[in-house]
Motif scaffolding. Structure first.
Motif, PDB file in Angstrom:
ATOM      1  N   GLU A 136      -0.472  12.709  10.156  1.00 51.12           N
ATOM      2  CA  GLU A 136      -0.767  11.335  10.185  1.00 51.12           C
ATOM      3  C   GLU A 136      -0.062  10.651  11.349  1.00 51.12           C
ATOM      4  N   ARG A 137       1.136  11.112  11.804  1.00 50.28           N
ATOM      5  CA  ARG A 137       2.013  10.459  12.950  1.00 50.28           C
ATOM      6  C   ARG A 137       1.464  10.768  14.028  1.00 50.28           C
ATOM      7  N   SER A 183       6.521   5.011  13.263  1.00 50.23           N
ATOM      8  CA  SER A 183       5.099   5.680  14.213  1.00 50.23           C
ATOM      9  C   SER A 183       4.135   4.530  14.099  1.00 50.23           C
ATOM     10  N   ALA A 236       3.046  17.627   1.485  1.00 46.95           N
ATOM     11  CA  ALA A 236       3.347  16.269   1.728  1.00 46.95           C
ATOM     12  C   ALA A 236       3.840  16.036   2.992  1.00 46.95           C
ATOM     13  N   ILE A 237       4.847  17.024   3.542  1.00 41.15           N
ATOM     14  CA  ILE A 237       5.567  17.158   4.850  1.00 41.15           C
ATOM     15  C   ILE A 237       4.295  17.202   5.982  1.00 41.15           C
ATOM     16  N   LYS A 281       1.116  16.516   5.614  1.00 43.63           N
ATOM     17  CA  LYS A 281       0.353  15.413   5.536  1.00 43.63           C
ATOM     18  C   LYS A 281       0.952  14.304   6.560  1.00 43.63           C
ATOM     19  N   GLU A 282       2.288  14.036   6.429  1.00 44.04           N
ATOM     20  CA  GLU A 282       2.778  13.136   7.067  1.00 44.04           C
ATOM     21  C   GLU A 282       2.925  12.940   8.470  1.00 44.04           C
ATOM     22  N   THR A 296      11.850   8.939   4.839  1.00 38.65           N
ATOM     23  CA  THR A 296      10.374   8.867   5.202  1.00 38.65           C
ATOM     24  C   THR A 296       9.686   7.533   5.372  1.00 38.65           C
ATOM     25  N   ASP A 297      10.430   6.661   4.755  1.00 40.44           N
ATOM     26  CA  ASP A 297       9.671   5.070   4.937  1.00 40.44           C
ATOM     27  C   ASP A 297       9.960   4.738   6.308  1.00 40.44           C
ATOM     28  N   THR A 331      10.523   6.748   8.875  1.00 40.54           N
ATOM     29  CA  THR A 331       9.682   7.525   9.890  1.00 40.54           C
ATOM     30  C   THR A 331       8.425   6.946   9.971  1.00 40.54           C
ATOM     31  N   GLN A 332       7.532   6.632   8.829  1.00 41.78           N
ATOM     32  CA  GLN A 332       6.300   6.318   8.968  1.00 41.78           C
ATOM     33  C   GLN A 332       6.305   4.751   9.656  1.00 41.78           C
TER      34      GLN A 332
END
Ligand code: C5P
Length: 220
Positions: A176-177, A98, A169-170, A172-173, A91-92, A94-95
């Protein structure tokens, strides 16, 4: 020359599955451009760089060797010779990918690399800007979309079970992307004018694959 097949679309739409399938079906190379942004983002994390500052990120890119090795499913990804294929999916990273991908000069550097990888044709290249920026003359362009909730749910079901990771949470992420990808100044995520838009919200995987195969075959 063999064709370039460009597959674009938002996160979780199923681009990787589709690209891998088409590459196998037609004997083309499968190249995941998102993995290149992820690879650079990983190195930026390791060097504690600020994702909002373009110049140090671009300098980092200039002395980083990113290699994509096509496999049966997706790509093996090497950064300076080290296999980071799994780590870049965290996740870190991935964000961070982006965030680093909004910078125009960095994108131009990536686009150059990607063009070189696909210049001989016979590739299925997957990303956000393949049909609009990397290969605007690609013979086949598919924009694969789906409703955000459907994409979030698919991602959730694919993910290895981690107790603290919820479907919310998935989603939301992912939103955002999407927002960042669609609203950046440089080659934002959008379908090329001549792309075939495939909305997979109410389609099965088999239907998507069959429809995409027909689209590719129509170009031979
Ligand atoms: O496709 P994937 O989810 O691996 O891409 C990671 C991130 O890299 C995306 O969220 C997007 O911001 C960026 N990306 C991009 N252009 C591409 C491929 C990926 O901006 N061609």
């Amino acid at each position: 020359m063999q064709p370039v097949v460009a597959i674009d679309g938002p996160a979780g739409a199923g681009k990787s599955t589709l690209a891998a399938h088409l590459a196998r079906r037609f004997g083309f190379l499968n190249l995941e451009t998102g993995a290149m942004y992820r690879a650079l983002a990983l190195k930026a994390i390791e060097q504690d760089l600020d994702f909002d500052e373009e110049a140090p990120l671009l300098e980092l890119a200039h002395y980083t060797k990113i290699a994509l090795e096509p496999q049966r499913e997706g790509n093996r990804v090497l950064v300076d010779g080290i296999d980071v294929s799994r780590r870049i999916r965290d996740t870190d990273v991935t964000q961070a990918a982006s965030k680093v991908s909004v910078h125009p000069h960095l994108r131009a550097w990536m686009v150059d690399q990607q063009r070189a990888l696909g210049e001989k044709g016979g590739v299925v290249m997957e990303g956000r800007d393949i049909g609009t920026a990397v290969f605007p003359d690609a013979e086949v362009k598919i924009f694969l979309d789906a409703a955000p909730e459907v994409r979030g749910n698919r991602r959730y079901r694919q993910a290895e079970p981690v107790p603290q990771v919820t479907e919310e949470a998935i989603l939301k992420e992912l939103k955002e992307r999407d927002y960042r990808d669609r609203n950046r100044a440089e080659s934002p995520l959008r379908p090329a004018e001549d792309a075939v838009i495939l909305d997979s919200t109410s389609m099965t995987l088999e239907q998507v694959l069959a429809r995409a195969e027909d689209i590719v075959r129509a170009h031979f």
